[in-house]
Each structure stands twice: as structure tokens, then as C-alpha cells.
Design an enzyme around this catalytic site. Sequence first.
Site, PDB file in Angstrom:
ATOM      1  N   LYS A   1      43.840  82.921  80.495  1.00 49.37           N
ATOM      2  CA  LYS A   1      44.730  83.883  80.091  1.00 49.37           C
ATOM      3  C   LYS A   1      43.968  84.765  79.050  1.00 49.37           C
ATOM      4  CE  LYS A   1      49.151  83.755  77.388  1.00 49.37           C
ATOM      5  NZ  LYS A   1      50.067  82.650  76.822  1.00 49.37           N
TER       6      LYS A   1
ATOM      7  N   SER B   1      54.927  83.187  78.281  1.00 52.29           N
ATOM      8  CA  SER B   1      53.884  84.454  78.584  1.00 52.29           C
ATOM      9  C   SER B   1      52.525  84.206  79.450  1.00 52.29           C
ATOM     10  CB  SER B   1      53.433  84.829  77.062  1.00 52.29           C
ATOM     11  OG  SER B   1      52.741  83.741  76.383  1.00 52.29           O
TER      12      SER B   1
ATOM     13  N   SER C   1      55.351  78.592  76.433  1.00 52.75           N
ATOM     14  CA  SER C   1      54.668  79.841  77.362  1.00 52.75           C
ATOM     15  C   SER C   1      53.660  79.199  78.311  1.00 52.75           C
ATOM     16  CB  SER C   1      53.765  80.665  76.544  1.00 52.75           C
ATOM     17  OG  SER C   1      54.555  81.502  75.830  1.00 52.75           O
TER      18      SER C   1
END
Lengths: 476, 95
Positions: free
Chosen positions: A79, A154, A178
Site C-alpha cells: 500500500k 482504503s 481498511s
Amino acid sequence: MDLEKLTIQEANKGLREKKFSAQELTSLFLSQIDDKDKGLGAYLEVAREEALVQAARVDALIAEGKPIHYLTGVPLAIKDNILIRSRQATAGSKILENYTAAYDATVIKNLKKEEAIFLGKTNLDEFAMGSSTENSAYQVTKNPHDKERVPGGSSGGSAVAVAANMALGALGSDTGGSIRQPAAFCGVVGLKPTYGAVSRYGLIALASSLDQIGTLTKTVGDAVILFRGITGYDELDSTSVPNLNYDELLVFDEERIKNLTIGIPKEYFVEGLSGEVARGVEEAIETLKKAGFKFKEISLPHTKYALSVYYIIMPAEASSNLSRYDGIRYGTRSEIQNLLELYLKDRAQGFGPETKRRIILGTFVLSAGYYDAYYIKAQKVRALVKQDFERAFEEIDVILAPVTPTLPFKMGEKTEDPLEMYLSDIFTIPVNLAGLPALSLPVKGRGDELPIGFQLIGKPFREADILGVGQIYESS
Amino acid sequence: MPNKEFDIKYFSGLARIDLTPEEEERFTKDLNEVLDHFKELEAVDTNEVSPMAGGTGLVNISSEDEIGLKVGVEPLREQFPDEKDGLLRVPKVFD
């Protein structure tokens, strides 16, 4: 090589047995990214050359007969709010567009020791603020099961990379769901470890008392391997916990696991939970009952307040953490007259709407006159949410609950209504408030239908319990 | 909890973010809705509860005040937007 079925465990075996080389494996994933990612938008940056150089080094190690770790040669996606030295780390924000990381996050340092391979950096909602990956300043990421729908967020980019076979595993971060929510929407396994089990050093902070780095993988077995690769005490993170011992994870004790009692919190099966998701979770419960697990209904009475508590505490911490983006240390200097103007302009241009909204909300709840009514009140109710779990865990060992109230929603469906978007996190938030570990895993047998996830929540530092139950579910 | 219209100009100023008139209007509406939702917390009796501080009730740790910078200065300076002769330039604070 059957990519659909290839796991980290099998890739590692294949490399050990010299069925394929690390370069072949990495090239295969790079070509998958070439073929698919234009339509999915999971990656913000693909590090083709670096990945192939890493793979060549792994092949040389194997040829020399050097020891192979569990993650050696395994192609991973990271990420883009986790730092890899000399690589971009945008956190999905314009304000970090030209930023290059000056050091490795501790999780990256650990994975480099194991000689894992980093394929690239994945898309996210700006500063990990969002539940759909539509809030990135750069691109939207699409759900591979239905491109009209969101992948969740996310960590949407990381979930899609794994779901669409563009990485064997991925790292994400989970502040209010997330990792677990995108895992549920994309049909993969997501682990949010206990607060303090994984170092946050080198994770671009959103809300420091809630953030935790975790894993996205295809199987629970792979989650065990990747989690073991990143956990451990780190003196650079003062909330990292010393003397953790996760050796138990390597010895799967089926008898012990099967004696665990699973609690079903009645507050999670309420109005707002879609019928289809409820049926999916019921099926998972039936499967585990058949496998021999005992179930018990429990109550977590403060669950309904968790969303309000979270949307006070998280923006408060975010407004403080994001004050460092002031245009001084990085970014561009436009023509400005004085320091205040630099702050006002740089932040106006660099942050997207959701980030601005949360910083302003956080500034408000921390401001004189409102601090007690909002922030302190929220921290008190947070203590009650945590107490609920502590009481429940006196009777049971693991909690089973839905991850999301609905199936993956359509692109744009919730972007105009922030409160509606926030409500998609109602089942994941309490875990972060209480600092507990939780594993999101897909309900089996969905075929071509949209995935449904359920989560197993464990006692602090009892990842072995939830991963154990998860492994039994997978093989049942 | 206070029952006032959200003062967007004041709080965006404190947060050091310039907003356009459209943003001001939109955020006022959004934040009023969110604050309205928070009112549910008034129903929770917290008289006997101590507020949590931090994530999980971990104890504080302290360390010696020693320089432990493991990152070189160069990669940090490279990020800096305005530099002259090896010195970092920032806008003036006072007129």
C-alpha cells in the site's frame, strides 16, 4: 503454474524444489499487471526493474544453496502509505506527489530480510481516509468481480492486486476497517493484527491510536506466513509490544482450536444488515458448527455508538498528524508572501475534499469549548466499547460477525454523502477502538456472485485463535 | 452537545486550509449532519468512566535523550523545495 490456485506456500515450495525460478515467477506477475491493471487501477507504481533485480538475487541465493525463508522470492504489493526507501510514497495524496521515501518502514525491512519481492505500490483513499478507494488523488480502483462496483477501502489497491492475481500477497493498513472491508468486497483474506503487534514505523500516520499494518492474502495459511514476516518488537515504534511470541502459529493445533467457543454478538445482526450478507454469514456459522465448534450468543451493548466515537477520535488524531504537511519540508513553493499564506495555499491545493473535511472536523472536536463535549466524551465511550469486548471474552474465545452491512456498492453511490459512506464501516470500527485482532475471510461457495466476508475477532495477541478457526473453516 | 451552526470559516482557519466558497457551503452541510449524528452519544452515561488515552492502555515508555538518527541528511534535504548553497530556505515569519 495455475495462477488462480497459486499461494505463497506453494510458490515457496516451487522455488525450493526449483520447479520455477524467482525471475519466472516475478515476470509472470508483472505480465498479469500489464494485462489487467489498466482496467482495474490497483497499482500507482509498478517497480518492474527493481522487482526483477530482487528476483535475480533470489535465484542466485537458491543456486548457491543459501537458506530459503517462507517469503523468499514471493511477489508482494505494498500500500502506498508504507515507505520503501528511494521509492514514492504518495499516500494517495497530491501533497506527497513528489515525495521519495528516505528510509524503509520496519515491516519493509523485515520483508527485505526474508528476500520478498516488491512488485509495486498500490492505490488507496487519500491518507487511508475512505471506504471505497474513490478518494485517491490519482485514480479509482475497480472491483475485479464487477468493475461497476468499488473494491472497498482504503486498502482497495492491495485487495484488488491479490484478488486479480496481480500479487501473491499484499500489505495494507487498517484504522477503522481498511484491510477487512476491501478484503470482504474483493473475496480475499484480510488480517488486522492486535494494536502493537506490528511496528507502525514508516507507515504514514492517519490516526496513531487506531492504525495497524496488516496483510491481504488468498488463504488464511498465507496470512499466517505474511503476518509472521512483519510482526515483532521495534524500538522505533513506542507502541510496539516487546516479547511477543507467535511460534504457536507455526504449529497448527487443531484439537485446541476446535475447543474454542465462538460468540455471536446480537448487536451485529440488526436493521441495516442486508439480507444477503446476513444469509452468507449464517452459512459460515453453519459450516463451523458442522466442524464441531460451540456457539454462544453474546451482547456488546455499546456497538451502536462506535461509529460516532470513531468519527470523533480518528479526525482528531488525523488533524494533528496531518499538520506536518505544511508546505515546508516537501512539495512545491508557489509565489507566496508569508508563512501563513504558504500553509493556507499549500494545504488547500494539496489535500482532497475528504481529507479537508476530516482535518476540519478534527480541529473542531479538539478546540477549546468543544473538547470535553466531543473528544473526552468519545474517549469515555471508547472505554465502554473496549469493556464490552473484555466482558464478552470472559465467556467466549472468538467472536464471529459480518464485516460489511452490504455487498460491494456501485462507484459514485456514496461519494456525495459522507455520513452514508461512514456507515459502511459500522462493523469494523469497534475492533480498532478496542485494539483487537480480526480476520476477514470470504464466505465459501459464492461462485460468480459478489463476495461476502465475515470476520473473526480475537482476544489481544491471540491471532493464533482467529487464524486457527479460519484455517479450519477454509478446509471444512 | 452545543447546538450551533458549524462555523466553517473559523475552524478551516485554525486548520490552516483555505476553502473556496463552494467548499465552505458543502462542508458546513456535511459537518452539520455528522455533528447531528454525534448527538446519540449524549444518551450514554459516562459519569463513572475514565476516558481512554491512546490505543490499548499500554504503559508509557521512555528512552534516553540520545541522537539516534538512522536516516542520512541528504535524502531529507533532497525533498526540500527551496535550497541555496546547502541551506534550506523557508518563507519569512515576520514582515
